[in-house]
Design a protein around this motif. Structure first.
Motif, mmCIF file in Angstrom:
data_model
loop_
_atom_site.group_PDB
_atom_site.id
_atom_site.type_symbol
_atom_site.label_atom_id
_atom_site.label_comp_id
_atom_site.label_asym_id
_atom_site.label_seq_id
_atom_site.Cartn_x
_atom_site.Cartn_y
_atom_site.Cartn_z
ATOM 1 N N GLY A 95 4.545 -1.740 11.026
ATOM 2 C CA GLY A 95 3.528 -0.900 11.652
ATOM 3 C C GLY A 95 4.174 0.175 12.498
ATOM 4 O O GLY A 95 5.408 0.207 12.650
ATOM 5 N N HIS B 125 -5.499 2.947 2.773
ATOM 6 C CA HIS B 125 -6.294 1.731 3.009
ATOM 7 C C HIS B 125 -7.773 1.965 2.724
ATOM 8 O O HIS B 125 -8.471 1.076 2.254
ATOM 9 C CB HIS B 125 -6.105 1.252 4.465
ATOM 10 C CG HIS B 125 -4.695 0.807 4.744
ATOM 11 N ND1 HIS B 125 -4.115 0.915 5.983
ATOM 12 C CD2 HIS B 125 -3.748 0.268 3.933
ATOM 13 C CE1 HIS B 125 -2.866 0.450 5.914
ATOM 14 N NE2 HIS B 125 -2.632 0.061 4.682
ATOM 15 N N GLU C 136 13.494 1.688 14.599
ATOM 16 C CA GLU C 136 13.039 2.856 13.828
ATOM 17 C C GLU C 136 12.915 4.075 14.726
ATOM 18 O O GLU C 136 12.824 5.197 14.240
ATOM 19 C CB GLU C 136 11.676 2.580 13.192
ATOM 20 C CG GLU C 136 11.741 1.936 11.835
ATOM 21 C CD GLU C 136 10.389 1.933 11.142
ATOM 22 O OE1 GLU C 136 9.547 1.091 11.517
ATOM 23 O OE2 GLU C 136 10.175 2.759 10.243
ATOM 24 N N LYS D 263 -6.099 -7.583 5.513
ATOM 25 C CA LYS D 263 -7.146 -6.748 6.135
ATOM 26 C C LYS D 263 -8.528 -7.348 5.899
ATOM 27 O O LYS D 263 -8.801 -7.855 4.817
ATOM 28 C CB LYS D 263 -7.100 -5.338 5.536
ATOM 29 C CG LYS D 263 -5.773 -4.628 5.802
ATOM 30 C CD LYS D 263 -5.569 -3.412 4.916
ATOM 31 C CE LYS D 263 -4.175 -2.850 5.050
ATOM 32 N NZ LYS D 263 -3.125 -3.662 4.406
ATOM 33 N N ASP E 34 8.438 2.529 0.797
ATOM 34 C CA ASP E 34 7.108 2.948 0.337
ATOM 35 C C ASP E 34 7.339 3.889 -0.843
ATOM 36 O O ASP E 34 7.352 5.112 -0.671
ATOM 37 C CB ASP E 34 6.365 3.692 1.459
ATOM 38 C CG ASP E 34 6.148 2.834 2.700
ATOM 39 O OD1 ASP E 34 5.291 1.937 2.658
ATOM 40 O OD2 ASP E 34 6.859 3.051 3.707
ATOM 41 N N THR F 107 2.569 -7.128 2.573
ATOM 42 C CA THR F 107 1.325 -6.440 2.910
ATOM 43 C C THR F 107 0.670 -7.062 4.130
ATOM 44 O O THR F 107 0.858 -8.242 4.425
ATOM 45 C CB THR F 107 0.352 -6.413 1.704
ATOM 46 O OG1 THR F 107 -0.667 -5.441 1.973
ATOM 47 C CG2 THR F 107 -0.311 -7.755 1.443
ATOM 48 N N THR F 108 -0.099 -6.236 4.835
ATOM 49 C CA THR F 108 -0.828 -6.649 6.036
ATOM 50 C C THR F 108 -2.236 -7.071 5.613
ATOM 51 O O THR F 108 -2.966 -6.253 5.048
ATOM 52 C CB THR F 108 -0.979 -5.440 6.996
ATOM 53 O OG1 THR F 108 0.204 -4.641 6.908
ATOM 54 C CG2 THR F 108 -1.241 -5.877 8.401
ATOM 55 N N ASN G 7 0.816 -1.217 0.000
ATOM 56 C CA ASN G 7 0.000 0.000 0.000
ATOM 57 C C ASN G 7 0.851 1.270 0.000
ATOM 58 O O ASN G 7 0.362 2.329 -0.379
ATOM 59 C CB ASN G 7 -0.990 0.000 1.169
ATOM 60 C CG ASN G 7 -2.209 -0.857 0.871
ATOM 61 O OD1 ASN G 7 -3.170 -0.392 0.279
ATOM 62 N ND2 ASN G 7 -2.155 -2.128 1.237
HETATM 63 C C1 6MZ Z 1 6.828 0.574 9.807
HETATM 64 C C2 6MZ Z 1 5.589 0.638 7.877
HETATM 65 C C3 6MZ Z 1 6.429 1.649 7.341
HETATM 66 O O1 6MZ Z 1 0.802 -3.487 4.659
HETATM 67 O O2 6MZ Z 1 -1.083 -1.958 4.042
HETATM 68 N N1 6MZ Z 1 4.636 0.385 6.959
HETATM 69 N N2 6MZ Z 1 5.795 0.117 9.089
HETATM 70 N N3 6MZ Z 1 7.659 1.539 9.370
HETATM 71 C C4 6MZ Z 1 7.490 2.116 8.153
HETATM 72 N N4 6MZ Z 1 8.347 3.114 7.797
HETATM 73 C C5 6MZ Z 1 7.941 4.337 7.173
HETATM 74 N N5 6MZ Z 1 5.982 1.931 6.096
HETATM 75 C C6 6MZ Z 1 4.890 1.140 5.877
HETATM 76 O O3 6MZ Z 1 1.306 -1.259 3.602
HETATM 77 C C7 6MZ Z 1 1.233 -0.162 4.485
HETATM 78 C C8 6MZ Z 1 1.591 -0.600 5.874
HETATM 79 O O4 6MZ Z 1 2.986 -0.942 5.921
HETATM 80 C C9 6MZ Z 1 3.538 -0.593 7.179
HETATM 81 C C10 6MZ Z 1 2.417 0.021 8.000
HETATM 82 O O5 6MZ Z 1 1.834 -0.969 8.804
HETATM 83 C C11 6MZ Z 1 1.438 0.487 6.918
HETATM 84 O O6 6MZ Z 1 0.108 0.575 7.379
HETATM 85 P P1 6MZ Z 1 0.267 -2.515 3.650
HETATM 86 O O7 6MZ Z 1 0.286 -3.034 2.234
#
Ligand code: 6MZ
Length: 357
Positions: free
Chosen positions: A183, A68, A213, A103, A290, A100-101, A23
């Motif tokens: 997350g 989302h 992080e 849902k 991302d 991906t998480t 995402n």
């Molecule tokens: C931690 C991150 C992230 O899973 O919905 N996500 N978690 N640190 C980061 N650094 C910036 N960047 C993204 O993709 C989005 C989800 O990935 C994780 C978060 O849980 C975010 O909601 P999906 O495909």
């Protein structure tokens, strides 16, 4: 070589993406279109405003729920997979592990299982359009695999259910290659997800953990190292003691330079842990995290690394080839990809280890 030559080289270099949240890869234009379809002009304007806003960690974790809201439908998920893999291929990425998480979205007829199935179906279709390690008519094929993410907001039971789902799907398809913990790093306790991640290991699934992080979390970091994951993400806020412990483990680190700068986790690349990891010969894989949210590409990350850490073309090539070793892939498929790298080395005019291209 001038900056333009290096940018061209970074694009042409075969690359492996090991840390990309599905995402988070969404194209801005796609998100705006999905928002417009769902909520008309006001929703599109909300997306435009959010995309134009800041990207510190707080702002990021406010942006993801917006993605989302508009991207969690069967059709949108398939589109995200197709577009992410197409964008990666266009950037010279030959292999990508998207994560991906899962849902639940009952109003869209999506359960956590059918969410992952929709992602896997789109990935399988994409993979059928090419061959791992192959390039048809000069076009790069990016072979996709899936890592299932446990979100730090999940309870112990929820995390266990996520890992069980990953294990079940991995038995059905070789596309599921591992489990991730990600997350909001300010949320939750390691002890909550550890049993689920232990289950992943017990069932033979490799694990990658978002690690360090935030500053001041050395004790969580230590527990994560003791768990002995196959890879770690970020490691951007390690204190000196934790850093030496990390170096001693030799666990590969997925480094996301643009993400870390934009989230203000580090002020300059000179201070970035990547500089010290490279100096110590610690295994590192450059990743985008991302690409949509941070507006980056893997070749841009390689170019940044070349400039910040003074890497030659040959060093960049070896860096990229080294990432492949950390992929959650069986040896046979890694070997096919190595073959692709060797052919590319000759084309790019870089000598390879043990070769004389
Ligand atoms: C931690 C991150 C992230 O899973 O919905 N996500 N978690 N640190 C980061 N650094 C910036 N960047 C993204 O993709 C989005 C989800 O990935 C994780 C978060 O849980 C975010 O909601 P999906 O495909």
């Amino acid at each position: 070589m001038g900056p333009e030559g290096m940018a061209e080289f970074a694009r042409a270099l075969p690359k492996v993406e090991l840390h990309a949240h599905l995402n988070g890869c969404v194209r801005g234009a796609t998100l705006e279109e999905l928002a417009r379809e769902a909520g008309g002009a006001p929703a599109a304007a909300e997306v435009r405003a959010a995309l134009a806003g800041p990207r510190d960690l707080r702002a990021c974790f406010a942006l993801f729920p917006l993605v989302h809201r508009f991207a969690t439908t069967r059709a949108a998920l398939a589109r995200l997979v197709r577009e992410s893999l197409a964008d990666l291929a266009a950037d010279g990425v030959v292999y990508a592990e998207l994560r991906t998480t899962p849902k639940d979205r009952p109003e869209e007829g999506l359960s956590r299982r059918s969410y992952l199935e929709a992602v896997l179906r789109a990935m399988e279709e994409h993979n059928r359009s090419g061959r791992i390690g192959g390039a048809a008519g000069g076009r790069v094929h990016c072979e996709g695999r899936l890592i299932v993410s446990v979100d730090r907001r999940e309870s112990a039971d929820h995390a266990l259910a996520t890992v069980r789902l990953a294990v079940e799907l991995a038995a059905e398809t070789p596309l599921v290659v591992g489990v991730d913990l990600s997350g909001d790093p300010a949320v939750g306790e390691w002890s909550t997800w550890e049993p689920a991640l232990l289950l992943a290991h017990a069932k033979g699934l490799p694990v990658t953990l978002h690690f360090a992080e935030l500053p001041g979390r050395a004790s969580e970091g230590r527990s994560m190292l003791a768990f002995a994951p196959e890879r770690l993400g970020h490691a951007v806020r390690v204190d000196p003691a934790l850093e030496s412990e990390l170096l001693a483990t030799r666990i590969p680190v997925e480094v996301c330079l643009t993400s870390n700068l934009k989230t203000q986790s580090v002020a300059t690349l000179g201070e970035h842990v990547c500089a010290r990891l490279l100096r110590a010969g610690h295994p590192v894989a450059l990743c985008t995290d991302d690409s949509g949210v941070f507006d980056t590409t893997l070749s841009a990350e390689f170019l940044m690394a070349a400039e910040a850490f003074g890497l030659s073309r040959r060093a960049l090539f070896e860096f990229s080839l080294g990432s492949l070793e950390h992929a959650f892939l069986p040896e046979g498929l890694k070997e096919s990809l190595r073959g692709h790298f060797l052919v590319a080395a000759a084309r790019l005019g870089v000598a390879t280890p043990g070769g004389d291209a």
